[in-house]
Design a protein around this motif. Structure first.
Motif, PDB file in Angstrom:
ATOM      1  N   ARG A 104      -1.387   4.763   2.028  1.00  0.00           N
ATOM      2  CA  ARG A 104      -1.079   3.345   1.960  1.00  0.00           C
ATOM      3  C   ARG A 104      -0.959   2.921   0.498  1.00  0.00           C
ATOM      4  NH1 ARG A 104      -4.433  -0.397   5.888  1.00  0.00           N
ATOM      5  NH2 ARG A 104      -2.423  -1.462   5.907  1.00  0.00           N
ATOM      6  N   VAL A 105      -0.376   1.762   0.277  1.00  0.00           N
ATOM      7  CA  VAL A 105      -0.310   1.201  -1.067  1.00  0.00           C
ATOM      8  C   VAL A 105      -1.625   0.493  -1.363  1.00  0.00           C
ATOM      9  CG1 VAL A 105       0.769  -0.600  -2.482  1.00  0.00           C
ATOM     10  CG2 VAL A 105       2.194   0.916  -1.092  1.00  0.00           C
ATOM     11  N   VAL A 106      -2.174   0.743  -2.548  1.00  0.00           N
ATOM     12  CA  VAL A 106      -3.347   0.005  -3.011  1.00  0.00           C
ATOM     13  C   VAL A 106      -2.951  -0.736  -4.281  1.00  0.00           C
ATOM     14  CG1 VAL A 106      -4.233   2.010  -4.318  1.00  0.00           C
ATOM     15  CG2 VAL A 106      -5.775   0.133  -3.683  1.00  0.00           C
ATOM     16  N   TYR A 107      -3.311  -2.005  -4.353  1.00  0.00           N
ATOM     17  CA  TYR A 107      -2.992  -2.811  -5.530  1.00  0.00           C
ATOM     18  C   TYR A 107      -4.028  -2.548  -6.622  1.00  0.00           C
ATOM     19  CZ  TYR A 107       0.283  -5.238  -2.508  1.00  0.00           C
ATOM     20  OH  TYR A 107       1.312  -5.530  -1.662  1.00  0.00           O
ATOM     21  N   LEU A 108      -3.557  -2.047  -7.762  1.00  0.00           N
ATOM     22  CA  LEU A 108      -4.431  -1.695  -8.872  1.00  0.00           C
ATOM     23  C   LEU A 108      -4.640  -2.848  -9.839  1.00  0.00           C
ATOM     24  CD1 LEU A 108      -2.935   1.815  -9.769  1.00  0.00           C
ATOM     25  CD2 LEU A 108      -4.876   1.316  -8.265  1.00  0.00           C
ATOM     26  N   ASP A 109      -3.639  -3.702  -9.972  1.00  0.00           N
ATOM     27  CA  ASP A 109      -3.749  -4.826 -10.904  1.00  0.00           C
ATOM     28  C   ASP A 109      -2.785  -5.918 -10.465  1.00  0.00           C
ATOM     29  OD1 ASP A 109      -4.645  -6.301 -13.028  1.00  0.00           O
ATOM     30  OD2 ASP A 109      -4.038  -4.873 -14.573  1.00  0.00           O
ATOM     31  N   LYS A 110      -3.040  -7.144 -10.953  1.00  0.00           N
ATOM     32  CA  LYS A 110      -2.218  -8.282 -10.569  1.00  0.00           C
ATOM     33  C   LYS A 110      -2.180  -9.298 -11.697  1.00  0.00           C
ATOM     34  CE  LYS A 110      -1.960 -12.056  -7.149  1.00  0.00           C
ATOM     35  NZ  LYS A 110      -2.616 -12.701  -5.999  1.00  0.00           N
ATOM     36  N   MET A 119       0.987 -16.186  -4.020  1.00  0.00           N
ATOM     37  CA  MET A 119       0.836 -15.189  -2.972  1.00  0.00           C
ATOM     38  C   MET A 119      -0.632 -14.868  -2.747  1.00  0.00           C
ATOM     39  SD  MET A 119       3.713 -12.423  -3.984  1.00  0.00           S
ATOM     40  CE  MET A 119       2.891 -11.296  -2.854  1.00  0.00           C
ATOM     41  N   TYR A 120      -0.937 -14.553  -1.499  1.00  0.00           N
ATOM     42  CA  TYR A 120      -2.276 -14.056  -1.217  1.00  0.00           C
ATOM     43  C   TYR A 120      -2.246 -12.538  -1.364  1.00  0.00           C
ATOM     44  CZ  TYR A 120      -6.442 -12.457   1.128  1.00  0.00           C
ATOM     45  OH  TYR A 120      -7.618 -11.820   1.404  1.00  0.00           O
ATOM     46  N   SER A 121      -2.853 -12.058  -2.376  1.00  0.00           N
ATOM     47  CA  SER A 121      -3.023 -10.615  -2.589  1.00  0.00           C
ATOM     48  C   SER A 121      -4.172 -10.454  -3.558  1.00  0.00           C
ATOM     49  CB  SER A 121      -1.750  -9.978  -3.155  1.00  0.00           C
ATOM     50  OG  SER A 121      -1.408 -10.545  -4.407  1.00  0.00           O
ATOM     51  N   ARG A 122      -4.787  -9.284  -3.549  1.00  0.00           N
ATOM     52  CA  ARG A 122      -5.919  -9.064  -4.445  1.00  0.00           C
ATOM     53  C   ARG A 122      -5.966  -7.600  -4.842  1.00  0.00           C
ATOM     54  NH1 ARG A 122      -9.797  -6.533  -1.513  1.00  0.00           N
ATOM     55  NH2 ARG A 122      -9.665  -6.737   0.762  1.00  0.00           N
ATOM     56  N   VAL A 123      -6.527  -7.347  -6.002  1.00  0.00           N
ATOM     57  CA  VAL A 123      -6.709  -5.977  -6.472  1.00  0.00           C
ATOM     58  C   VAL A 123      -7.632  -5.235  -5.503  1.00  0.00           C
ATOM     59  CG1 VAL A 123      -7.628  -4.551  -8.337  1.00  0.00           C
ATOM     60  CG2 VAL A 123      -6.328  -6.624  -8.868  1.00  0.00           C
ATOM     61  N   GLY A 124      -7.211  -4.045  -5.109  1.00  0.00           N
ATOM     62  CA  GLY A 124      -7.979  -3.253  -4.156  1.00  0.00           C
ATOM     63  C   GLY A 124      -7.511  -3.373  -2.726  1.00  0.00           C
ATOM     64  N   ALA A 125      -6.671  -4.376  -2.449  1.00  0.00           N
ATOM     65  CA  ALA A 125      -6.154  -4.544  -1.086  1.00  0.00           C
ATOM     66  C   ALA A 125      -5.156  -3.440  -0.765  1.00  0.00           C
ATOM     67  CB  ALA A 125      -5.489  -5.899  -0.940  1.00  0.00           C
TER      68      ALA A 125
END
Length: 248
Positions: A104-110, A119-125
């Motif tokens: 899966r894709v994991v968000y490392l930074d934003k 947008m609703y998103s967070r690091v680690g999601a």
């Protein structure tokens, strides 16, 4: 820096382009042939260079060992941070850095958007690889067997009415992404958000992450989103160079 050290470093940089002769190295460094030979013999003793069968020189195994150790210590999030901030300031939109984790894709930074609608998103999601621009940007640089291992059998999970759930349709989209250098999520993950992403490549040319620009469709229309792809791909190239990728 001493002259000899500087010349030795320049020899290694020149040999990174491929094997060459003593005379050619002397010409490129603008030094006498004996000077090049003296430096090459020192580098050869430490196995930074090796002599070829035709009398030329190429990079040796010691360089490969050092390069591998250096790359293992690279932190893609840390190296990318400045570039992400610059991209966010230039576009005014939400910027993400993402990689793959357990398929899966994991968000490392934003970097947050400057707009009130965010947008609703967070690091680690985590997010699905087939329905996100980041996931598709990475998939576009993988061979077919690599895609198979990540995607599994279709149909893929549907996140929105626009999600590509068929393998043939996804492969066609990935081929287009590979050709143009960036991938597009047209409200495939979240119904009111669209996104473009470009792959970040390691020194070996393999995708290690991707950087994206995302916006709610009410904030930025499709044409204006696509207008950001030039700056996006330049940012991805800059981060790739930080990771040791040489510019073609």
């Amino acid at each position: 820096m001493s002259t000899s050290v500087e010349r030795a470093m320049r020899i290694l940089v020149e040999l990174a382009d491929g094997p060459t002769t003593i005379s050619e190295l002397a010409r490129r460094l603008d030094v006498h042939r004996t000077t090049s030979l003296r430096l090459l013999r020192t580098l050869e003793e430490q196995r930074f260079v090796l002599r070829t069968d035709d009398g030329g020189y190429r990079l040796g195994p010691r360089m490969a060992t050092l390069a591998a150790a250096a790359l293992e210590g690279f932190d893609v999030r840390g190296l990318a941070a400045r570039h992400l901030r610059d991209l966010g300031e230039a576009t005014g939109q939400t910027v993400h850095l993402g990689a793959l984790e357990d398929g899966r894709v994991v968000y490392l930074d934003k970097v947050e958007s400057r707009h009130a609608v965010r947008m609703y998103s967070r690091v680690g999601a985590l997010a699905p690889v087939h329905a996100t621009a980041i996931g598709k940007a990475i998939l576009s640089r993988l061979p077919e067997d690599g895609r198979d291992a990540l995607l599994g059998p279709p149909p893929f999970a549907r996140c929105t009415p626009a999600t590509l759930t068929d393998r043939a349709a996804l492969d066609a989209d990935l081929a287009l992404a590979a050709e143009r250098g960036w991938a597009l999520d047209e409200a495939e993950h979240e119904e009111f958000v669209h996104c473009v992403a470009a792959p970040v490549l390691g020194a070996d040319g393999r995708p290690v992450a991707a950087v994206s620009v995302s916006a709610p469709r009410m904030v930025l229309d499709r044409e204006d989103l696509l207008a950001l792809t030039g700056r996006l791909t330049a940012t991805a190239r800059d981060i790739s160079e930080e990771l040791g990728r040489r510019r073609p």
